[in-house]
Design a protein around this motif. Structure first.
Motif, PDB file in Angstrom:
ATOM      1  N   LEU A 129       0.817  -1.221   0.000  1.00 37.47           N
ATOM      2  CA  LEU A 129       0.000   0.000   0.000  1.00 37.47           C
ATOM      3  C   LEU A 129       0.849   1.269   0.000  1.00 37.47           C
ATOM      4  O   LEU A 129       0.399   2.323   0.446  1.00 37.47           O
ATOM      5  CB  LEU A 129      -0.936   0.008   1.212  1.00 37.47           C
ATOM      6  N   SER A 132      -0.323   5.250  -0.062  1.00 36.81           N
ATOM      7  CA  SER A 132      -1.655   5.462   0.528  1.00 36.81           C
ATOM      8  C   SER A 132      -1.583   6.120   1.899  1.00 36.81           C
ATOM      9  O   SER A 132      -2.580   6.140   2.628  1.00 36.81           O
ATOM     10  CB  SER A 132      -2.386   4.114   0.638  1.00 36.81           C
ATOM     11  N   LEU A 140     -10.742   3.660   1.267  1.00 35.87           N
ATOM     12  CA  LEU A 140     -10.129   2.390   0.891  1.00 35.87           C
ATOM     13  C   LEU A 140     -11.183   1.297   0.743  1.00 35.87           C
ATOM     14  O   LEU A 140     -12.247   1.339   1.362  1.00 35.87           O
ATOM     15  CB  LEU A 140      -9.113   1.952   1.951  1.00 35.87           C
ATOM     16  N   GLN A 144      -8.209  -3.350   1.211  1.00 28.69           N
ATOM     17  CA  GLN A 144      -7.148  -2.403   1.570  1.00 28.69           C
ATOM     18  C   GLN A 144      -7.197  -2.052   3.053  1.00 28.69           C
ATOM     19  O   GLN A 144      -6.155  -1.918   3.705  1.00 28.69           O
ATOM     20  CB  GLN A 144      -7.284  -1.143   0.717  1.00 28.69           C
ATOM     21  N   GLN A 145      -8.406  -1.890   3.609  1.00 29.75           N
ATOM     22  CA  GLN A 145      -8.527  -1.619   5.044  1.00 29.75           C
ATOM     23  C   GLN A 145      -7.944  -2.776   5.857  1.00 29.75           C
ATOM     24  O   GLN A 145      -7.288  -2.547   6.875  1.00 29.75           O
ATOM     25  CB  GLN A 145      -9.998  -1.398   5.409  1.00 29.75           C
ATOM     26  N   ARG A 147      -5.545  -4.718   4.963  1.00 29.64           N
ATOM     27  CA  ARG A 147      -4.078  -4.625   4.863  1.00 29.64           C
ATOM     28  C   ARG A 147      -3.526  -3.582   5.828  1.00 29.64           C
ATOM     29  O   ARG A 147      -2.470  -3.783   6.435  1.00 29.64           O
ATOM     30  CB  ARG A 147      -3.666  -4.267   3.437  1.00 29.64           C
TER      31      ARG A 147
END
Length: 354
Positions: A129, A132, A140, A144-145, A147
């Protein structure tokens, strides 16, 4: 280092943990050893005690009795912040008003600004990421959250990683992809990991060993292969994968009597005089050779196409009203020809449960 080699280097010891909530027994004498660098899955249905065990290890619940050790440290009664673990929850638990970098840095309080910045950059690269940092969780995707939550859990370099249903809020494709990524990352870091899941596919894909739990107890603890191929109890056999059950009333001369059928048993079968036989669907042979043991005529009832395999429901002619399942290669379908077929339940694939 293989899991077998690791067992002599136990990193976490769980000994005889009991936990009650009023009249309900959540944990009933649970003991586990987790080797250094190993990923162990606690697998079982809702209410079996797996999350309660994880919370006891984290110090979020206090066990009624029993001990917990990480390495040589007795952590049984330490507060959560003194137990040296990172934890990843099902709900991510990110702070919505903090940026990605602020969320990851949250567990690094007390470190210098440059040290924190370098560690955050390292974690973002680790979970893919980079770039970001300034985004907020609401910007996100769910994957992604997750991660970011993983990066936050790993940032303080804990000796133990606890995962509580970490993939259950994600759709199937993202979940499978993240499971593979997380497993590769865990292996690369060599971090000892304990993961709670009710999803047997996740457990099979990720775990070095699986503890199958039921009603507050561990019914079987072993490798995914052993759990699937040699289930220790009827519950494990039914919970992990699909299976066929055949009740038998008596046995002699190495055979079990199932209705009008006499099924040859494996040589190592236990000595139960009555009980149930268990067989995995993929072990059943379709149109086998005449030399195959436990060969019987059958009627096909239904065939379900599942892409890379087919699932066939059938009944043995001498055991009507007792449907069984077999799995077969779709390429075999044209050769079945008629609903009247021969099947075999090879003796080596049968397990006997009293």
């Amino acid at each position: 280092m293989t899991p077998a080699d690791q067992h002599s280097a136990s990193h976490m010891q769980v000994r005889d943990i009991h936990k009650r909530f009023g009249h309900f027994t959540a944990l009933d004498g649970v003991s586990l050893d987790v080797a250094e660098g190993e990923l162990v899955c606690l697998l079982g249905p809702s209410g079996c005690g797996k999350t309660t065990l994880l919370r006891c290890i984290a110090g979020l619940e206090r066990q009624d009795s029993g001990t917990l050790h990480i390495g040589a440290r007795d952590i049984s009664h330490l507060p959560p912040q003194a137990r040296d673990y990172g934890i990843l929850f099902q709900s991510y638990a990110l702070f919505p008003n903090l940026s990605v970098e602020q969320n990851i840095a949250y567990g690094l309080a007390g470190s210098g600004r440059e040290q924190v910045r370098a560690r955050v950059a390292e974690m973002l690269e680790l979970v893919g990421l980079t770039g970001s940092e300034k985004k907020f969780p609401g910007q996100l995707s769910g994957g992604q959250q997750q991660r970011v939550a993983l990066a936050r859990a790993l940032a303080p370099a804990p000796s133990l990683l606890l995962l509580d249903e970490p993939m259950s809020a994600l759709d199937a494709r993202v979940r499978e992809h993240l499971c593979t990524e997380l497993r590769q990352l865990q292996k690369r870091l060599g971090i000892t990991t304990l993961m709670v899941t009710h999803n047997q596919d996740e457990a099979m894909l990720m775990a070095d060993r699986i503890a199958v739990m039921n009603q507050g107890r561990v019914e079987q603890y072993g490798t995914p292969q052993a759990i699937y191929r040699e289930p220790a109890t009827p519950f494990v056999a039914e919970f992990v994968g699909q299976g066929n059950w055949l009740p038998f009333a008596s046995r002699r001369d190495g055979h079990a009597q199932v209705g009008d059928l006499a099924l040859r048993l494996p040589e190592q079968a236990n000595g139960a005089a009555s009980g149930r036989l268990f067989c995995r669907p993929e072990a059943i042979a379709i149109n086998p050779s005449e030399q195959q043991d436990n060969r019987f005529r059958a009627q096909v009832r239904e065939i379900t196409f599942l892409g890379n395999r087919c699932r066939m429901s059938f009944e043995l002619e001498q055991l009507p009203g007792h449907p069984l399942l077999a799995e077969l290669d779709p390429a075999l379908l044209p050769r079945l020809g008629t609903p009247d077929i021969w099947v075999a339940l090879p003796s080596r694939s049968l397990q006997v449960f009293a």
